[in-house]
Motif scaffolding. Structure first.
Motif, PDB file in Angstrom:
ATOM      1  N   UNK A  16       0.835  -1.211   0.000  1.00 14.01           N
ATOM      2  CA  UNK A  16       0.000   0.000   0.000  1.00 14.01           C
ATOM      3  C   UNK A  16       0.868   1.259   0.000  1.00 14.01           C
ATOM      4  N   UNK A  17       1.944   1.248   0.773  1.00 11.23           N
ATOM      5  CA  UNK A  17       2.855   2.396   0.815  1.00 11.23           C
ATOM      6  C   UNK A  17       3.473   2.622  -0.560  1.00 11.23           C
ATOM      7  N   UNK A  18       4.033   1.568  -1.142  1.00 11.68           N
ATOM      8  CA  UNK A  18       4.716   1.686  -2.430  1.00 11.68           C
ATOM      9  C   UNK A  18       3.729   2.079  -3.534  1.00 11.68           C
ATOM     10  N   UNK A  19       2.553   1.485  -3.545  1.00 15.46           N
ATOM     11  CA  UNK A  19       1.554   1.821  -4.571  1.00 15.46           C
ATOM     12  C   UNK A  19       1.140   3.284  -4.456  1.00 15.46           C
ATOM     13  N   UNK A  27      10.047  12.153  -8.459  1.00 17.15           N
ATOM     14  CA  UNK A  27      10.601  13.344  -7.836  1.00 17.15           C
ATOM     15  C   UNK A  27       9.656  14.038  -6.865  1.00 17.15           C
ATOM     16  N   UNK A  28       8.352  13.725  -6.927  1.00 16.29           N
ATOM     17  CA  UNK A  28       7.402  14.319  -5.992  1.00 16.29           C
ATOM     18  C   UNK A  28       7.481  13.611  -4.651  1.00 16.29           C
ATOM     19  N   UNK A  29       7.116  14.330  -3.601  1.00 15.98           N
ATOM     20  CA  UNK A  29       7.159  13.798  -2.243  1.00 15.98           C
ATOM     21  C   UNK A  29       5.792  13.940  -1.584  1.00 15.98           C
ATOM     22  N   UNK A  30       5.607  13.158  -0.534  1.00 17.81           N
ATOM     23  CA  UNK A  30       4.395  13.194   0.273  1.00 17.81           C
ATOM     24  C   UNK A  30       4.827  13.301   1.728  1.00 17.81           C
ATOM     25  N   UNK A  31       4.146  14.117   2.495  1.00 17.62           N
ATOM     26  CA  UNK A  31       4.519  14.242   3.902  1.00 17.62           C
ATOM     27  C   UNK A  31       4.095  12.986   4.657  1.00 17.62           C
ATOM     28  N   UNK A  32       4.836  12.686   5.704  1.00 22.24           N
ATOM     29  CA  UNK A  32       4.523  11.525   6.543  1.00 22.24           C
ATOM     30  C   UNK A  32       3.077  11.582   7.045  1.00 22.24           C
ATOM     31  N   UNK A  37      -2.398   9.419   6.952  1.00 21.43           N
ATOM     32  CA  UNK A  37      -3.848   9.632   6.856  1.00 21.43           C
ATOM     33  C   UNK A  37      -4.440   8.868   5.673  1.00 21.43           C
ATOM     34  N   UNK A  38      -3.769   8.945   4.527  1.00 18.63           N
ATOM     35  CA  UNK A  38      -4.251   8.240   3.336  1.00 18.63           C
ATOM     36  C   UNK A  38      -4.380   6.734   3.572  1.00 18.63           C
ATOM     37  N   UNK A  39      -3.403   6.175   4.301  1.00 17.72           N
ATOM     38  CA  UNK A  39      -3.371   4.724   4.502  1.00 17.72           C
ATOM     39  C   UNK A  39      -4.087   4.273   5.773  1.00 17.72           C
ATOM     40  N   UNK A  40      -4.432   5.223   6.653  1.00 16.37           N
ATOM     41  CA  UNK A  40      -5.101   4.864   7.904  1.00 16.37           C
ATOM     42  C   UNK A  40      -4.241   4.006   8.811  1.00 16.37           C
ATOM     43  N   UNK A  41      -2.947   4.302   8.832  1.00 17.71           N
ATOM     44  CA  UNK A  41      -2.009   3.521   9.642  1.00 17.71           C
ATOM     45  C   UNK A  41      -1.565   4.340  10.840  1.00 17.71           C
ATOM     46  N   UNK A  42      -1.163   3.655  11.902  1.00 17.94           N
ATOM     47  CA  UNK A  42      -0.583   4.365  13.045  1.00 17.94           C
ATOM     48  C   UNK A  42       0.811   4.843  12.651  1.00 17.94           C
TER      49      UNK A  42
END
Length: 100
Positions: A16-19, A27-32, A37-42
């Motif tokens: 899920x993280x890699x997808x 080159x684009x980034x996503x904040x932790x 939030x997107x993945x609903x993970x702790x």
């Protein structure tokens, strides 16, 4: 063919993280916090999986500060993008019955 599935990516949470990161332009980034939030993970669970992906060279983690607040940004490294492409190709072949 099943052994062609990269075990680093194959774990459901890491897949899920890699997808999610693969959906970004190179080159684009996503904040932790956004990824969390997107993945609903702790935070702890996400950190554990990110460490495994980072150790494999698949994810680039950039730690910085915004003012005095620490910030972490994540991107799929070129090696991770290639590994994900190989993984999806192997999975597609497996689902189509290749190699059986």
């Amino acid at each position: 063919m099943a052994d062609a599935l990269d075990p680093v990516i194959h774990a459901p949470a890491r897949l899920r993280v890699v997808a999610t990161l693969a959906a970004l332009d190179a080159g684009d980034e996503l904040s932790f916090p956004k990824l969390q939030k997107l993945l609903g993970m702790t935070a702890g669970n996400l950190s554990t999986h990110l460490r495994k992906l980072e150790d494999a060279g698949y994810v680039r983690v950039t730690k910085t500060h915004e003012g005095r607040t620490p910030a972490t940004y994540l991107a799929l490294a070129p090696q991770g993008r290639r590994a994900f492409e190989d993984y999806t190709e192997a999975l597609t072949g497996l689902l189509r019955g290749a190699g059986s």
